[in-house]
Scaffold this motif. Structure first.
Motif, PDB file in Angstrom:
ATOM      1  N   CYS A 120       0.737  -1.116  -0.063  1.00 48.96           N
ATOM      2  CA  CYS A 120       0.026   0.159   0.106  1.00 48.96           C
ATOM      3  C   CYS A 120       1.036   1.237   0.246  1.00 48.96           C
ATOM      4  CB  CYS A 120      -0.856  -0.020   1.330  1.00 48.96           C
ATOM      5  SG  CYS A 120      -2.155  -1.417   1.223  1.00 48.96           S
ATOM      6  N   GLU A 121       2.064   1.292   0.737  1.00 50.03           N
ATOM      7  CA  GLU A 121       2.869   2.514   0.704  1.00 50.03           C
ATOM      8  C   GLU A 121       3.265   2.950  -0.575  1.00 50.03           C
ATOM      9  OE1 GLU A 121       2.317   0.500   4.560  1.00 50.03           O
ATOM     10  OE2 GLU A 121       3.081  -0.271   2.948  1.00 50.03           O
ATOM     11  N   ALA A 122       3.550   1.961  -1.597  1.00 46.72           N
ATOM     12  CA  ALA A 122       4.129   2.482  -2.823  1.00 46.72           C
ATOM     13  C   ALA A 122       3.127   3.597  -3.675  1.00 46.72           C
ATOM     14  CB  ALA A 122       4.368   1.145  -3.499  1.00 46.72           C
ATOM     15  N   ALA A 123       1.638   3.577  -3.074  1.00 44.68           N
ATOM     16  CA  ALA A 123       0.947   4.343  -3.974  1.00 44.68           C
ATOM     17  C   ALA A 123       0.919   5.876  -3.342  1.00 44.68           C
ATOM     18  CB  ALA A 123      -0.420   3.715  -3.944  1.00 44.68           C
ATOM     19  N   LEU A 124       1.403   5.948  -2.198  1.00 40.89           N
ATOM     20  CA  LEU A 124       1.317   7.387  -1.515  1.00 40.89           C
ATOM     21  C   LEU A 124       1.727   8.234  -2.413  1.00 40.89           C
ATOM     22  CD1 LEU A 124       1.785   6.181   1.951  1.00 40.89           C
ATOM     23  CD2 LEU A 124      -0.219   6.262   0.806  1.00 40.89           C
ATOM     24  N   GLY A 125       3.089   8.140  -3.200  1.00 42.00           N
ATOM     25  CA  GLY A 125       3.467   9.514  -3.592  1.00 42.00           C
ATOM     26  C   GLY A 125       2.766   9.663  -4.956  1.00 42.00           C
ATOM     27  N   THR A 126       2.071   8.803  -5.688  1.00 44.28           N
ATOM     28  CA  THR A 126       1.268   9.071  -6.782  1.00 44.28           C
ATOM     29  C   THR A 126       0.104   9.824  -6.255  1.00 44.28           C
ATOM     30  OG1 THR A 126       2.112   6.975  -7.762  1.00 44.28           O
ATOM     31  CG2 THR A 126      -0.043   7.890  -8.391  1.00 44.28           C
ATOM     32  N   ILE A 127      -0.707   9.163  -5.207  1.00 44.22           N
ATOM     33  CA  ILE A 127      -1.813   9.856  -4.577  1.00 44.22           C
ATOM     34  C   ILE A 127      -1.707  11.276  -4.376  1.00 44.22           C
ATOM     35  CG2 ILE A 127      -3.605   9.835  -2.875  1.00 44.22           C
ATOM     36  CD1 ILE A 127      -2.985   6.815  -2.531  1.00 44.22           C
ATOM     37  N   THR A 128      -0.523  11.792  -3.669  1.00 45.09           N
ATOM     38  CA  THR A 128      -0.138  13.019  -3.334  1.00 45.09           C
ATOM     39  C   THR A 128      -0.050  13.809  -4.352  1.00 45.09           C
ATOM     40  OG1 THR A 128       0.907  12.208  -1.191  1.00 45.09           O
ATOM     41  CG2 THR A 128       1.456  14.479  -2.059  1.00 45.09           C
ATOM     42  N   SER A 129       0.550  13.560  -5.439  1.00 40.69           N
ATOM     43  CA  SER A 129       0.870  14.329  -6.705  1.00 40.69           C
ATOM     44  C   SER A 129      -0.543  14.496  -7.405  1.00 40.69           C
ATOM     45  CB  SER A 129       2.063  13.794  -7.461  1.00 40.69           C
ATOM     46  OG  SER A 129       1.668  12.424  -8.098  1.00 40.69           O
ATOM     47  N   GLN A 130      -1.360  13.198  -7.493  1.00 41.21           N
ATOM     48  CA  GLN A 130      -2.518  13.576  -8.243  1.00 41.21           C
ATOM     49  C   GLN A 130      -3.638  14.285  -7.452  1.00 41.21           C
ATOM     50  OE1 GLN A 130      -3.820   9.328  -9.320  1.00 41.21           O
ATOM     51  NE2 GLN A 130      -2.113   9.315 -10.879  1.00 41.21           N
ATOM     52  N   PHE A 131      -3.584  14.209  -6.244  1.00 39.83           N
ATOM     53  CA  PHE A 131      -4.538  15.014  -5.421  1.00 39.83           C
ATOM     54  C   PHE A 131      -4.116  16.582  -5.795  1.00 39.83           C
ATOM     55  CE2 PHE A 131      -5.710  17.300  -1.501  1.00 39.83           C
ATOM     56  CZ  PHE A 131      -7.096  16.928  -1.445  1.00 39.83           C
ATOM     57  N   GLN A 132      -2.966  16.956  -5.532  1.00 40.96           N
ATOM     58  CA  GLN A 132      -2.484  18.258  -5.713  1.00 40.96           C
ATOM     59  C   GLN A 132      -3.075  18.913  -6.984  1.00 40.96           C
ATOM     60  OE1 GLN A 132       0.076  19.726  -7.444  1.00 40.96           O
ATOM     61  NE2 GLN A 132      -0.419  21.813  -6.701  1.00 40.96           N
ATOM     62  N   GLU A 133      -2.497  18.177  -8.023  1.00 36.37           N
ATOM     63  CA  GLU A 133      -3.080  18.421  -9.370  1.00 36.37           C
ATOM     64  C   GLU A 133      -4.438  18.649  -9.629  1.00 36.37           C
ATOM     65  OE1 GLU A 133      -2.389  16.794 -14.095  1.00 36.37           O
ATOM     66  OE2 GLU A 133      -1.685  15.748 -12.274  1.00 36.37           O
ATOM     67  N   LYS A 134      -5.486  17.706  -9.135  1.00 34.12           N
ATOM     68  CA  LYS A 134      -6.826  17.474  -9.342  1.00 34.12           C
ATOM     69  C   LYS A 134      -7.342  18.866  -8.555  1.00 34.12           C
ATOM     70  CE  LYS A 134      -9.807  15.435  -6.714  1.00 34.12           C
ATOM     71  NZ  LYS A 134     -10.824  14.677  -6.125  1.00 34.12           N
ATOM     72  N   GLU A 135      -6.775  19.024  -7.526  1.00 30.91           N
ATOM     73  CA  GLU A 135      -7.423  20.276  -6.635  1.00 30.91           C
ATOM     74  C   GLU A 135      -6.982  21.569  -7.237  1.00 30.91           C
ATOM     75  OE1 GLU A 135      -9.405  20.574  -3.742  1.00 30.91           O
ATOM     76  OE2 GLU A 135      -9.534  18.428  -4.233  1.00 30.91           O
ATOM     77  N   SER A 136      -5.685  21.575  -7.442  1.00 28.30           N
ATOM     78  CA  SER A 136      -5.603  23.178  -8.144  1.00 28.30           C
ATOM     79  C   SER A 136      -6.097  23.461  -9.842  1.00 28.30           C
ATOM     80  CB  SER A 136      -3.882  23.307  -8.346  1.00 28.30           C
ATOM     81  OG  SER A 136      -3.335  22.239  -9.223  1.00 28.30           O
ATOM     82  N   THR A 137      -6.128  22.168 -10.576  1.00 31.08           N
ATOM     83  CA  THR A 137      -6.501  22.354 -11.715  1.00 31.08           C
ATOM     84  C   THR A 137      -8.078  22.426 -12.029  1.00 31.08           C
ATOM     85  OG1 THR A 137      -4.512  20.969 -12.601  1.00 31.08           O
ATOM     86  CG2 THR A 137      -6.550  21.319 -14.230  1.00 31.08           C
ATOM     87  N   PHE A 138      -8.898  21.716 -11.204  1.00 31.73           N
ATOM     88  CA  PHE A 138     -10.064  21.390 -11.376  1.00 31.73           C
ATOM     89  C   PHE A 138     -10.916  22.164 -10.438  1.00 31.73           C
ATOM     90  CE2 PHE A 138      -8.433  17.507 -13.409  1.00 31.73           C
ATOM     91  CZ  PHE A 138      -8.895  17.827 -14.756  1.00 31.73           C
ATOM     92  N   TRP A 139     -10.476  22.414  -9.308  1.00 29.94           N
ATOM     93  CA  TRP A 139     -10.942  23.078  -8.155  1.00 29.94           C
ATOM     94  C   TRP A 139     -10.625  24.563  -7.587  1.00 29.94           C
ATOM     95  CZ3 TRP A 139     -15.716  20.777  -8.624  1.00 29.94           C
ATOM     96  CH2 TRP A 139     -15.717  19.448  -8.873  1.00 29.94           C
ATOM     97  N   ASN A 140      -9.478  24.835  -8.231  1.00 33.15           N
ATOM     98  CA  ASN A 140      -8.883  26.036  -8.024  1.00 33.15           C
ATOM     99  C   ASN A 140      -8.724  26.033  -6.323  1.00 33.15           C
ATOM    100  OD1 ASN A 140      -7.675  28.566  -8.466  1.00 33.15           O
ATOM    101  ND2 ASN A 140      -9.590  29.686  -8.435  1.00 33.15           N
ATOM    102  N   SER A 141      -7.993  24.979  -5.892  1.00 30.82           N
ATOM    103  CA  SER A 141      -7.833  24.908  -4.396  1.00 30.82           C
ATOM    104  C   SER A 141      -6.317  24.693  -4.357  1.00 30.82           C
ATOM    105  CB  SER A 141      -8.391  23.876  -3.993  1.00 30.82           C
ATOM    106  OG  SER A 141      -8.180  23.408  -2.661  1.00 30.82           O
ATOM    107  N   ALA A 142      -6.036  25.162  -3.176  1.00 27.39           N
ATOM    108  CA  ALA A 142      -4.401  24.978  -2.807  1.00 27.39           C
ATOM    109  C   ALA A 142      -4.425  23.916  -1.812  1.00 27.39           C
ATOM    110  CB  ALA A 142      -3.870  26.438  -2.116  1.00 27.39           C
ATOM    111  N   LEU A 143      -5.279  22.925  -1.581  1.00 25.56           N
ATOM    112  CA  LEU A 143      -5.171  21.862  -0.659  1.00 25.56           C
ATOM    113  C   LEU A 143      -4.065  20.844  -1.130  1.00 25.56           C
ATOM    114  CD1 LEU A 143      -8.772  20.572   0.317  1.00 25.56           C
ATOM    115  CD2 LEU A 143      -6.950  21.643   1.617  1.00 25.56           C
ATOM    116  N   GLN A 144      -3.365  20.393  -0.362  1.00 28.03           N
ATOM    117  CA  GLN A 144      -2.447  19.283  -0.554  1.00 28.03           C
ATOM    118  C   GLN A 144      -2.384  18.184   0.788  1.00 28.03           C
ATOM    119  OE1 GLN A 144       1.444  21.301  -0.967  1.00 28.03           O
ATOM    120  NE2 GLN A 144       0.841  22.261  -2.682  1.00 28.03           N
ATOM    121  N   ILE A 145      -2.015  17.181   0.174  1.00 30.38           N
ATOM    122  CA  ILE A 145      -1.629  16.161   1.470  1.00 30.38           C
ATOM    123  C   ILE A 145      -0.308  16.473   2.082  1.00 30.38           C
ATOM    124  CG2 ILE A 145      -1.468  13.571   1.808  1.00 30.38           C
ATOM    125  CD1 ILE A 145      -3.564  13.167  -0.419  1.00 30.38           C
TER     126      ILE A 145
END
Length: 152
Positions: free
Chosen positions: A50-75
């Motif tokens: 499970c730990e191997a996916a955390l980096g991918t989730i972090t980067s995709q979450f930040q990209e989704k929030e900034s691109t689609f929701w105009n949000s600065a949220l990050q994990i």
């Protein structure tokens, strides 16, 4: 004179179409066509932890929030990372490892993330794919309600 030529043309076209469709019966495949060249993925069920996916989730979450929701949220941090299920359905299905973790976001809120690692689920079937959902932040309702679609 013109009407008869049109009628004759339509009749000839209909006769040709009928001859093509109904003219020859369908034939069975020959031995070279049977299972020739058929190959596909041979799933081994070798998935990273499970730990191997955390980096991918972090980067995709930040990209989704900034691109689609105009949000600065990050994990900012993960905790209590654990496996929920491994291949919860028949063994013939694409192997998946379902996991969950606590996440601390940049707004100071603690939330849950549910995710799965998918064998050959990466871009164009290469590598492992990751699907994830952060509870309370599934704004497009892709896994609604309450990230249920990301769980086994």
């Amino acid at each position: 004179m013109r009407m008869s030529i049109k009628k004759f043309g339509l009749a000839a076209l209909g006769a040709m179409f009928g001859a093509l469709v109904l003219g020859s019966p369908a034939q069975a495949a020959n031995p070279m066509e049977l299972n020739f060249g058929l190959f596909g993925p041979k799933y081994d069920g070798r998935l990273k932890p499970c730990e191997a996916a955390l980096g991918t989730i972090t980067s995709q979450f930040q990209e989704k929030e900034s691109t689609f929701w105009n949000s600065a949220l990050q994990i900012k941090a993960y905790g209590a990372v654990h496996e929920i299920a491994f291949r919860p359905w028949q063994s013939d299905n694409i192997p998946r490892r379902y996991c969950a973790a606590d996440v601390m976001l940049s707004d100071g809120k603690l939330r849950q993330v549910y995710f799965s690692l998918i064998e050959d689920g990466g871009f164009a079937g290469f590598g492992q794919g990751v699907e994830w959902c952060v509870t309370g932040l599934d704004r497009n309702w892709a896994n609604s309600p309450d990230c249920r679609g990301a769980k086994p």
